[in-house]
Design a protein around this motif. Sequence first.
Motif, PDB file in Angstrom:
ATOM      1  N   MET A   1      34.997  42.446  24.154  1.00  0.00           N
ATOM      2  CA  MET A   1      34.818  41.292  25.145  1.00  0.00           C
ATOM      3  C   MET A   1      35.939  41.705  26.348  1.00  0.00           C
ATOM      4  O   MET A   1      37.045  42.003  26.194  1.00  0.00           O
ATOM      5  N   SER A   2      35.414  41.713  27.707  1.00  0.00           N
ATOM      6  CA  SER A   2      36.352  42.012  28.751  1.00  0.00           C
ATOM      7  C   SER A   2      37.141  40.936  28.953  1.00  0.00           C
ATOM      8  O   SER A   2      36.996  39.562  28.601  1.00  0.00           O
ATOM      9  N   ARG A   3      38.289  40.861  29.649  1.00  0.00           N
ATOM     10  CA  ARG A   3      39.202  39.640  30.179  1.00  0.00           C
ATOM     11  C   ARG A   3      38.471  38.820  30.914  1.00  0.00           C
ATOM     12  O   ARG A   3      38.504  37.332  30.607  1.00  0.00           O
ATOM     13  N   THR A   4      37.433  39.147  31.897  1.00  0.00           N
ATOM     14  CA  THR A   4      36.675  38.329  32.539  1.00  0.00           C
ATOM     15  C   THR A   4      35.851  37.321  31.804  1.00  0.00           C
ATOM     16  O   THR A   4      35.741  36.199  31.933  1.00  0.00           O
ATOM     17  N   ASP A   5      35.131  37.979  30.820  1.00  0.00           N
ATOM     18  CA  ASP A   5      34.322  37.286  29.683  1.00  0.00           C
ATOM     19  C   ASP A   5      35.102  36.425  28.842  1.00  0.00           C
ATOM     20  O   ASP A   5      34.728  35.328  28.496  1.00  0.00           O
ATOM     21  N   ALA A   6      36.338  36.598  28.394  1.00  0.00           N
ATOM     22  CA  ALA A   6      37.184  35.914  27.718  1.00  0.00           C
ATOM     23  C   ALA A   6      37.509  34.546  28.550  1.00  0.00           C
ATOM     24  O   ALA A   6      37.513  33.735  28.110  1.00  0.00           O
ATOM     25  N   GLU A   7      37.938  34.811  29.870  1.00  0.00           N
ATOM     26  CA  GLU A   7      38.232  33.811  30.699  1.00  0.00           C
ATOM     27  C   GLU A   7      37.162  32.706  30.977  1.00  0.00           C
ATOM     28  O   GLU A   7      37.376  31.475  31.171  1.00  0.00           O
TER      29      GLU A   7
END
Length: 136
Positions: A1-7
């Motif tokens: 998961m990317s940082r953006t997806d996590a956020e």
Amino acid sequence: MSRTDAESLLAAYYAAFNAGNPAGMLALVTGDVEHRVNEGGIRRGREKFAEFCAHMGVSYREELRDLVVFASEDGTRGAAEFTVHGEYLQTDPGLPEARGQRYVLPAGAFFDLREGKIARITTFYNLSDWVAQVSA
């Protein structure tokens, strides 16, 4: 998961919280989610987390404001900072008597994220501050 997806995942979790939608929150956690509450025990599993959400919905009405979410670059960990604006509706065992008292409380949470879901939630707030506010 990317940082953006996590956020985005964490923002969706808190949007469900603010909407009073525990089913929406539960859809975003793993089946073996670990829930660590400030000055309390550890709840393990979606069923125990669902019980906690149901209890909270009866005893408290809360809205989280000033929400800021953070995530690690690899999307495996996250954090959130927010202010809880709440109303104490029904007495919780071992806590002061509920009389509809309102409170404002800074808080935060830390998360482990796995396979697009929340695997751990650790919540922190100042319980003494909350007790003082609802006891006044």
